[in-house]
Motif scaffolding. Structure first.
Motif, PDB file in Angstrom:
ATOM      1  N   THR A 129       0.804  -1.236   0.000  1.00  0.00           N
ATOM      2  CA  THR A 129       0.000   0.000   0.000  1.00  0.00           C
ATOM      3  C   THR A 129       0.834   1.282   0.000  1.00  0.00           C
ATOM      4  N   PRO A 174       3.002  -7.090  -4.143  1.00  0.00           N
ATOM      5  CA  PRO A 174       2.689  -6.181  -5.250  1.00  0.00           C
ATOM      6  C   PRO A 174       1.616  -5.155  -4.890  1.00  0.00           C
ATOM      7  N   LYS A 175       1.860  -3.923  -5.318  1.00  0.00           N
ATOM      8  CA  LYS A 175       0.876  -2.839  -5.151  1.00  0.00           C
ATOM      9  C   LYS A 175       0.306  -2.489  -6.523  1.00  0.00           C
ATOM     10  N   TYR A 215      10.148  -6.544  -1.197  1.00  0.00           N
ATOM     11  CA  TYR A 215       9.338  -5.404  -1.658  1.00  0.00           C
ATOM     12  C   TYR A 215       9.873  -4.897  -2.985  1.00  0.00           C
ATOM     13  N   SER A 216       9.014  -4.142  -3.679  1.00  0.00           N
ATOM     14  CA  SER A 216       9.341  -3.584  -5.007  1.00  0.00           C
ATOM     15  C   SER A 216       9.786  -4.664  -5.992  1.00  0.00           C
ATOM     16  N   SER A 217       9.117  -5.818  -5.946  1.00  0.00           N
ATOM     17  CA  SER A 217       9.425  -6.920  -6.873  1.00  0.00           C
ATOM     18  C   SER A 217       9.296  -6.488  -8.330  1.00  0.00           C
ATOM     19  N   LEU A 218       8.449  -5.479  -8.585  1.00  0.00           N
ATOM     20  CA  LEU A 218       8.163  -5.094  -9.973  1.00  0.00           C
ATOM     21  C   LEU A 218       9.065  -3.965 -10.471  1.00  0.00           C
ATOM     22  N   ALA A 219      10.085  -3.599  -9.696  1.00  0.00           N
ATOM     23  CA  ALA A 219      10.942  -2.448 -10.049  1.00  0.00           C
ATOM     24  C   ALA A 219      11.494  -2.475 -11.477  1.00  0.00           C
ATOM     25  N   ARG A 236      -4.626  -5.431 -12.986  1.00  0.00           N
ATOM     26  CA  ARG A 236      -3.275  -5.768 -12.501  1.00  0.00           C
ATOM     27  C   ARG A 236      -3.342  -6.401 -11.119  1.00  0.00           C
ATOM     28  N   ASN A 294      -4.855  -0.643 -10.116  1.00  0.00           N
ATOM     29  CA  ASN A 294      -5.556  -1.029 -11.334  1.00  0.00           C
ATOM     30  C   ASN A 294      -6.180  -2.421 -11.108  1.00  0.00           C
ATOM     31  N   LEU A 307      10.026  -3.275 -14.149  1.00  0.00           N
ATOM     32  CA  LEU A 307       9.007  -2.999 -15.178  1.00  0.00           C
ATOM     33  C   LEU A 307       9.041  -1.553 -15.658  1.00  0.00           C
ATOM     34  N   SER A 310      13.055  -4.262   8.798  1.00  0.00           N
ATOM     35  CA  SER A 310      13.000  -4.027   7.355  1.00  0.00           C
ATOM     36  C   SER A 310      14.226  -3.200   6.990  1.00  0.00           C
ATOM     37  N   ASN A 311      14.816  -3.535   5.882  1.00  0.00           N
ATOM     38  CA  ASN A 311      15.986  -2.807   5.375  1.00  0.00           C
ATOM     39  C   ASN A 311      17.206  -2.912   6.282  1.00  0.00           C
ATOM     40  N   ALA A 325      14.258   1.514  -4.769  1.00  0.00           N
ATOM     41  CA  ALA A 325      12.910   1.941  -4.369  1.00  0.00           C
ATOM     42  C   ALA A 325      12.913   3.229  -3.549  1.00  0.00           C
ATOM     43  N   TRP A 326      13.968   3.422  -2.743  1.00  0.00           N
ATOM     44  CA  TRP A 326      14.045   4.642  -1.930  1.00  0.00           C
ATOM     45  C   TRP A 326      14.805   5.691  -2.746  1.00  0.00           C
TER      46      TRP A 326
HETATM   47  P1  NAP Z   1       5.678  -2.809  -6.686  1.00  0.00           P
HETATM   48  O1  NAP Z   1       4.496  -3.387  -6.044  1.00  0.00           O
HETATM   49  O2  NAP Z   1       6.827  -3.687  -7.005  1.00  0.00           O
HETATM   50  O3  NAP Z   1       5.230  -2.051  -8.018  1.00  0.00           O
HETATM   51  C1  NAP Z   1       4.165  -1.126  -8.036  1.00  0.00           C
HETATM   52  C2  NAP Z   1       4.211  -0.346  -9.350  1.00  0.00           C
HETATM   53  O4  NAP Z   1       4.078  -1.257 -10.460  1.00  0.00           O
HETATM   54  C3  NAP Z   1       3.101   0.643  -9.470  1.00  0.00           C
HETATM   55  O5  NAP Z   1       3.576   1.739 -10.233  1.00  0.00           O
HETATM   56  C4  NAP Z   1       2.014  -0.124 -10.227  1.00  0.00           C
HETATM   57  O6  NAP Z   1       1.207   0.765 -10.947  1.00  0.00           O
HETATM   58  C5  NAP Z   1       2.850  -0.992 -11.166  1.00  0.00           C
HETATM   59  N1  NAP Z   1       2.220  -2.307 -11.395  1.00  0.00           N
HETATM   60  C6  NAP Z   1       1.653  -3.106 -10.479  1.00  0.00           C
HETATM   61  N2  NAP Z   1       1.200  -4.250 -11.034  1.00  0.00           N
HETATM   62  C7  NAP Z   1       1.507  -4.171 -12.349  1.00  0.00           C
HETATM   63  C8  NAP Z   1       1.296  -5.053 -13.444  1.00  0.00           C
HETATM   64  N3  NAP Z   1       0.682  -6.234 -13.275  1.00  0.00           N
HETATM   65  N4  NAP Z   1       1.712  -4.659 -14.668  1.00  0.00           N
HETATM   66  C9  NAP Z   1       2.338  -3.477 -14.837  1.00  0.00           C
HETATM   67  N5  NAP Z   1       2.582  -2.594 -13.840  1.00  0.00           N
HETATM   68  C10 NAP Z   1       2.171  -2.946 -12.591  1.00  0.00           C
HETATM   69  O7  NAP Z   1       6.300  -1.586  -5.888  1.00  0.00           O
HETATM   70  P2  NAP Z   1       6.271  -0.979  -4.443  1.00  0.00           P
HETATM   71  O8  NAP Z   1       4.945  -0.368  -4.168  1.00  0.00           O
HETATM   72  O9  NAP Z   1       7.498  -0.210  -4.343  1.00  0.00           O
HETATM   73  O10 NAP Z   1       6.464  -2.240  -3.462  1.00  0.00           O
HETATM   74  C11 NAP Z   1       5.408  -3.053  -3.070  1.00  0.00           C
HETATM   75  C12 NAP Z   1       5.058  -2.852  -1.597  1.00  0.00           C
HETATM   76  O11 NAP Z   1       6.167  -3.175  -0.782  1.00  0.00           O
HETATM   77  C13 NAP Z   1       4.734  -1.408  -1.205  1.00  0.00           C
HETATM   78  O12 NAP Z   1       3.454  -1.011  -1.643  1.00  0.00           O
HETATM   79  C14 NAP Z   1       4.921  -1.476   0.282  1.00  0.00           C
HETATM   80  O13 NAP Z   1       3.803  -2.087   0.903  1.00  0.00           O
HETATM   81  C15 NAP Z   1       6.169  -2.347   0.369  1.00  0.00           C
HETATM   82  N6  NAP Z   1       7.410  -1.539   0.383  1.00  0.00           N
HETATM   83  C16 NAP Z   1       8.179  -1.536   1.515  1.00  0.00           C
HETATM   84  C17 NAP Z   1       9.322  -0.778   1.581  1.00  0.00           C
HETATM   85  C18 NAP Z   1      10.152  -0.789   2.828  1.00  0.00           C
HETATM   86  O14 NAP Z   1      11.067   0.047   2.959  1.00  0.00           O
HETATM   87  N7  NAP Z   1       9.901  -1.689   3.758  1.00  0.00           N
HETATM   88  C19 NAP Z   1       9.725  -0.004   0.488  1.00  0.00           C
HETATM   89  C20 NAP Z   1       8.961  -0.035  -0.665  1.00  0.00           C
HETATM   90  C21 NAP Z   1       7.816  -0.828  -0.706  1.00  0.00           C
HETATM   91  P3  NAP Z   1      -0.428   0.770 -10.772  1.00  0.00           P
HETATM   92  O15 NAP Z   1      -0.754   1.008  -9.351  1.00  0.00           O
HETATM   93  O16 NAP Z   1      -0.821   1.885 -11.667  1.00  0.00           O
HETATM   94  O17 NAP Z   1      -0.880  -0.572 -11.268  1.00  0.00           O
END
Ligand code: NAP
Length: 335
Positions: free
Chosen positions: A56, A288-289, A232-236, A295, A292, A238, A184-185, A325-326
């Motif tokens: 989120t 994943p966040k 986290y940020s598995s989709l980086a 997605r 949409n 993309l 975390s981190n 991600a940061w």
């Molecule tokens: P993510 O989930 O890896 O990627 C999200 C991005 O990818 C958004 O821009 C999203 O856009 C897009 N996306 C999602 N599904 C897709 C798909 N199927 N096809 C194409 N694009 C897609 O990134 P994240 O939010 O950085 O990481 C996930 C979660 O990890 C965070 O939300 C948070 O809960 C956690 N997190 C933790 C830390 C920490 O320091 N502990 C840091 C970062 C993240 P749309 O929304 O427009 O689909």
């Protein structure tokens, strides 16, 4: 890799608690046929985390309730938030509505939130043990919950207060207010600090993990100390990742996304499904966040994907080191 043996944590009971649902070990080990929605990894003797959770970060308070409600509706059973995301009220509302709409109980959902530790270089005062316990209570109140499934120290920025913050998390678990606790981190040196102090080690370390940031030395230390990885940020990698939003992703990285498009085509899945499948195949719970709906559904629907050993070996060669991600740089690098 069998879910039950991830991080070498043995599951001794012959009935496992799966995000509140009772399942037999046999149904846990159904292997390839097991739906990705019900797959879990162990965190401690009585707590398991769903393999796919809903992230989120960058979902604001106003959007959070609808997004979390929708995520529960399509099958997510883990919601990841943090005090610093400033959306815990909305997340809590989404959880309540999502549970009600789907005939679910509190035990059917796994909720993670995180302590913002405070960082002196940003003119913040790192939180003490007592302040950490108070911050936890404030998170519970905003979420409208009386316990969480996982509470984490968001990052190692707490400096001299880092060990005090960890002691507070041990207090919280001892009081039965968090079913599991972790960090975390945290890098190897931050984890070693806890070990050197003779304190119980974290059960979890949530870190940035994807083919461009694989952190092998840290993962190997975590495995040795039974600290479960959450990615986290598995989709980086993309091209659609955080378009127009904050990160340290550089323009030259965008050009390298084609590799994952090709691999995804080879396996007949989307690029996002390929990257999430890579994480889960490595034994990482993923988060994943997406706002949409299509997605959101796609990101929890990659159950049959099995990446060949040859391709897993090839992906090992794509590691670029630190995470992106940061926007201020990978927080595992702070002193
Ligand atoms: P993510 O989930 O890896 O990627 C999200 C991005 O990818 C958004 O821009 C999203 O856009 C897009 N996306 C999602 N599904 C897709 C798909 N199927 N096809 C194409 N694009 C897609 O990134 P994240 O939010 O950085 O990481 C996930 C979660 O990890 C965070 O939300 C948070 O809960 C956690 N997190 C933790 C830390 C920490 O320091 N502990 C840091 C970062 C993240 P749309 O929304 O427009 O689909």
């Amino acid at each position: 890799m069998e879910a039950d043996s991830i991080c070498g944590i043995a599951v001794t009971s012959n009935v496992l608690i799966v995000a509140g649902l009772m399942r037999s070990p046999e149904s846990q080990n159904a292997g390839e046929t097991m739906s990705i929605i019900t797959k879990t990894f162990p965190l401690n003797a009585t707590t398991r985390i769903p393999a796919v959770g809903f992230g989120t970060f960058l979902i604001n308070q106003e959007e959070a309730a609808a997004a979390v409600k929708a995520a529960i509706g399509v099958g997510y059973r883990h919601i990841d938030t943090a005090a610093v995301y400033a959306n815990e009220d909305g997340v809590g509302e989404g959880i309540r509505t999502g549970l009600k709409n789907n005939g679910l109980a509190r035990e059917d959902i796994f909720v993670t939130t995180k302590l913002w530790p405070g960082f002196s270089e940003w003119n913040e005062v790192p939180k003490s043990r007592e302040q950490t316990r108070n911050e936890f209570q404030a998170s519970l109140k905003r979420l409208g919950l009386d316990y969480v499934d996982l509470y984490l120290i968001h990052s190692p920025h707490g400096g001299t207060q880092r060990l005090e913050q960890w002691k507070a998390l041990l207090d919280i678990k001892e009081a039965g207010l968090a079913r599991s606790i972790g960090v975390s981190n945290f890098n190897l040196s931050h984890l070693e600090e806890i070990k050197a102090a003779g304190l119980t080690m974290p059960e979890v370390n949530q870190i940035e993990l994807h083919p461009w940031s694989q952190k092998p030395a840290l993962l190997s230390y975590m495995k040795e100390h039974q600290i479960a990885p959450i990615a986290y940020s598995s989709l980086a990698p993309l091209s659609t990742w955080r378009t127009g939003q904050e990160s340290a992703k550089s323009a030259d990285m965008l050009a390298e996304s084609q590799i994952f498009a090709d691999l995804a085509t080879k396996y007949g899945v989307s690029e996002a499904q390929f990257l999430l499948g890579w994480g889960v195949q490595n034994g990482f719970a993923v988060l994943p966040k997406s706002l949409n709906p299509e997605r959101m559904r796609q990101n929890i629907d990659f159950g049959g994907l099995e990446i060949s050993e040859e391709d897993m070996q090839f992906i090992l060669t794509l590691d670029r080191g630190n995470g992106i991600a940061w926007s201020v740089g990978d927080p595992t690098q702070v002193k």
